[in-house]
Motif scaffolding. Structure first.
Motif, PDB file in Angstrom:
ATOM      1  N   ASP A  15      39.885  40.343  53.841  1.00  0.00           N
ATOM      2  CA  ASP A  15      40.482  41.482  53.055  1.00  0.00           C
ATOM      3  C   ASP A  15      41.123  40.936  51.777  1.00  0.00           C
ATOM      4  N   LYS A  16      40.378  40.679  50.820  1.00  0.00           N
ATOM      5  CA  LYS A  16      41.202  40.169  49.694  1.00  0.00           C
ATOM      6  C   LYS A  16      40.516  40.978  48.470  1.00  0.00           C
ATOM      7  N   VAL A  17      41.505  41.104  47.424  1.00  0.00           N
ATOM      8  CA  VAL A  17      41.017  41.864  46.351  1.00  0.00           C
ATOM      9  C   VAL A  17      41.221  41.068  44.953  1.00  0.00           C
ATOM     10  N   SER A  18      40.240  40.825  44.083  1.00  0.00           N
ATOM     11  CA  SER A  18      40.360  40.078  42.998  1.00  0.00           C
ATOM     12  C   SER A  18      41.010  41.024  41.756  1.00  0.00           C
ATOM     13  N   ILE A  19      42.182  40.641  41.224  1.00  0.00           N
ATOM     14  CA  ILE A  19      42.668  41.451  40.226  1.00  0.00           C
ATOM     15  C   ILE A  19      43.303  40.758  38.765  1.00  0.00           C
ATOM     16  N   GLN A  32      47.268  34.580  31.633  1.00  0.00           N
ATOM     17  CA  GLN A  32      46.231  35.119  32.265  1.00  0.00           C
ATOM     18  C   GLN A  32      45.529  34.526  33.205  1.00  0.00           C
ATOM     19  N   SER A  33      45.038  35.047  34.187  1.00  0.00           N
ATOM     20  CA  SER A  33      44.444  34.543  35.276  1.00  0.00           C
ATOM     21  C   SER A  33      43.947  35.540  36.363  1.00  0.00           C
ATOM     22  N   THR A  34      42.859  35.271  37.150  1.00  0.00           N
ATOM     23  CA  THR A  34      42.295  36.560  38.212  1.00  0.00           C
ATOM     24  C   THR A  34      42.990  35.842  39.337  1.00  0.00           C
ATOM     25  N   TYR A  35      43.804  37.055  40.187  1.00  0.00           N
ATOM     26  CA  TYR A  35      44.515  36.738  41.278  1.00  0.00           C
ATOM     27  C   TYR A  35      43.906  37.348  42.503  1.00  0.00           C
TER      28      TYR A  35
END
Length: 476
Positions: A15-19, A32-35
Motif C-alpha cells: 500500500d504505497k503511493v508514488s507522488i 525534485q524527486s518521486t516519493y
C-alpha cells in the motif's frame, strides 16, 4: 525514488503511493524527486515530510525550528482524507500511476474580532486606509469607523458620518485620497439617486465633536441608474463610476496642483432628481450659501463617458499594472477593458449572455480578473490571452455580489455571498474554498452579504443584517 521514514504507518508494504511534490513558493521548495509514500498518510504526515526535507536541505535541525504546516492539492482539490481513499475514489484504485501533489502553506481559519451594528443595510465596505473602516448604508450615508490595527476594537461614537442629499440609499463607497494623506481626505459614495457624491474630511485623525464636519464638495452627474461602483485612479487624479445604466464615467478630482473649480457645470433642474431627494433650493452648495454642509456639492459633468455594455454594470476597477486601463463587468456576461486616455473599448471578453456579473477585482501579479456572478460562480479571466474567455470557474452555493483579491498574493481571494457566507479561496484549489464561515443571521434581518474588503490580514464584511463584521483572515 526516495522513500520517507519520518512517520510510523500501519499500511502493508504493497500500500504505497508514488507522488511528485512541488510548490510555487521558492521559500518552501524541496529537491525534485518521486516519493514512495504510505497510502494511509494524511496531510499531517505529508507536512512532516516537507519540513524534514526542508530542514535537511538547509542544514538546520528539525528540533531547533518550528514546523511549517502545509496543505496539499491534487487535481485542483485539497487533500482532506488519506492518500489511499483519494486514489480509490478518484483514480479507481490505480496505485501504479505517479500523482502530482502541490503543497501550499496552511492558513488559520477566519476568526471574528469585532462587529459594529448599523441602523440599515450595509451596501459596501472599504479598509484601504489602515486603521479605518469606510462603509455605505441604505440609510443614505457613508461612515468612517476607526479600528485598531488588529481590528479588535473601535469607538462608534468617534465615527464620521457623511449624509447623501437624498433618502434613497447609498450603494457603494471608496477612499479617493492616498493612505498617506492625513488632511482633507476625499471620500466617494454612489447612490440610488443616480449620482456620485464626493466628500472632503478635514482629518480622520480628529473625530471630536469640535472638529469641522465633512463637506460634500462635488456631485457627479451622468448616470440614469443607480451607481454600482466608484473608485479612484492610481494617481488619485480621477474617479471612475459605473452604473446600472451600462455607462462608465471618468471625472477629474481636485489635487494640490489642480484645485477644485468652484462652479457648476449643469443647472439645478429638479426634473433630473428622483423622488426622495431634497428640493432645488436645499441643493445649493453650502460653501456658497452658508447652509448645511451636507446638502450638496458643485455639480460636475464627466470628462469622458465609456459606452459598450448592453446591460447594467456590476462593477469597474483600474488595472493594477497599467494605470491607463480600466476593467468592467456587467450583466450582459462580458468583461471589457477600456483605454482611460481615449475612452475606447480595447478588450472584449464575452461570456454567456445570461452570466450576470455582480462584481470584479484583479489578482496581483498575474493580471487575472476575478468576477462574481448571479449564477453562483466566481470566474477568472486571463487578461494576457487575447482569445481566452473564462479560464477558471469556482462554484459557490449562492450568488456572489462582492469579492476582493489578496493585495499581494496572486492566488487567494475573499468572497461574500447572498447566503451570508464569507469564503477564502485559493485558485490552485478551485473545487472548494479554503475556508467558509457563516455570518450569524439576526432575527428579522436578511442574511445577504453585500460588501467585503480584505487587506490580507483583516477581512471586513457588511450586508442585510445591518452589521459591519471584522475578521482575522490571513492569506498567503
Amino acid at each position: 525514488m526516495s522513500e520517507p521514514t519520518p512517520a510510523a504507518t500501519t499500511a502493508s508494504p504493497a500500500d504505497k503511493v508514488s507522488i511528485n511534490l512541488y510548490t510555487r513558493n521558492p521559500a518552501h521548495a524541496i529537491p525534485q524527486s518521486t516519493y514512495l509514500i504510505p497510502a494511509d498518510w494524511r496531510r499531517f504526515q505529508l507536512s512532516e515530510l516537507i519540513n524534514k526535507v526542508l530542514h535537511t536541505t538547509s542544514g538546520e535541525s528539525a528540533e531547533s525550528a518550528a514546523p511549517t504546516p502545509f496543505d496539499f492539492i491534487i487535481d485542483g482539490e485539497l487533500l482532506r482524507t488519506t492518500l489511499d481513499n483519494w486514489v480509490k475514489s478518484r483514480k479507481n484504485g490505480d496505485f501504479e500511476s505517479v500523482i502530482n501533489v502541490e503543497y501550499i502553506q496552511s492558513l488559520l481559519p477566519p476568526k471574528q474580532l469585532e462587529s459594529f451594528p448599523q441602523d440599515d443595510w450595509v451596501s459596501a465596505v472599504s479598509i484601504q486606509r489602515p486603521g479605518y473602516i469606510l462603509m455605505s448604508s441604505y440609510l443614505s450615508h457613508a461612515k468612517v469607523i476607526p479600528m485598531t490595527q488588529a481590528g479588535a476594537s473601535a469607538t462608534e461614537n468617534a465615527s464620521i458620518t457623511m449624509n447623501l442629499p437624498s433618502t434613497l440609499g447609498a450603494t457603494c463607497c471608496s477612499w479617493l485620497s492616498p493612505a498617506t494623506q492625513n488632511e482633507n481626505i476625499l471620500v466617494g459614495a454612489g447612490g440610488v439617486d443616480r449620482q456620485a457624491h464626493i466628500f472632503r474630511i478635514p482629518s480622520p485623525l480628529d473625530m471630536s465633536a469640535s472638529s469641522p464636519p465633512p463637506q460634500e464638495i462635488m456631485t457627479l452627474h451622468l448616470h440614469t441608474g443607480p451607481i454600482s461602483s466608484i473608485t479612484a485612479s492610481r494617481d488619485y487624479e480621477h474617479v471612475l463610476t459605473s452604473s446600472w445604466d451600462g455607462l462608465l464615467g471618468l471625472f477629474s478630482l481636485p489635487t494640490p496642483t489642480k484645485p477644485l473649480e468652484e462652479s457648476h457645470d449643469i443647472s439645478a433642474d429638479p426634473k433630473s432628481y428622483l423622488p426622495g431627494q431634497n428640493s432645488k433650493k436645499k441643493r445649493k452648495l453650502a460653501g456658497a450659501a452658508g447652509g448645511d454642509s451636507q446638502l450638496g456639492g458643485w455639480r460636475k459633468q464627466p470628462d469622458m463617458v465609456m459606452r459598450g455594455h448592453t446591460a447594467r454594470i456590476g462593477g469597474a476597477i483600474w488595472d493594477k499594472e497599467d494605470r491607463n486601463k480600466v476593467w468592467s463587468a456587467a450583466w450582459d456576461g462580458s468583461v471589457r477593458g477600456w483605454d482611460a486616455d481615449l475612452g475606447f473599448n480595447s478588450v472584449l471578453k464575452q461570456g454567456p449572455s445570461d452570466k450576470a456579473a455582480l462584481c470584479i477585482d484583479q489578482m496581483t501579479g498575474s493580471g487575472t480578473l476575478a468576477t462574481g456572478h448571479m449564477d453562483r460562480t466566481v470566474c477568472l479571466w486571463d487578461t494576457r490571452e487575447a482569445t481566452s474567455l473564462i479560464s477558471l470557474t469556482m462554484q459557490t452555493a449562492s450568488p456572489v455580489p462582492s469579492l476582493r483579491a489578496h493585495p499581494t498574493s496572486p492566488y487567494t481571494l475573499a468572497t461574500g455571498t447572498y447566503a451570508g457566507t464569507l469564503q477564502i479561496w485559493d485558485v490552485r484549489s478551485p473545487r472548494q474554498a479554503l475556508f467558509s464561515v457563516q455570518r450569524q443571521q439576526k432575527e428579522g434581518k436578511g442574511e445577504r452579504v453585500l460588501g467585503v474588503d480584505w487587506d490580507g490580514e483583516v477581512l471586513v464584511a457588511g450586508g442585510e443584517d445591518g452589521e459591519v463584521s471584522v475578521w482575522s483572515a490571513r492569506g498567503e
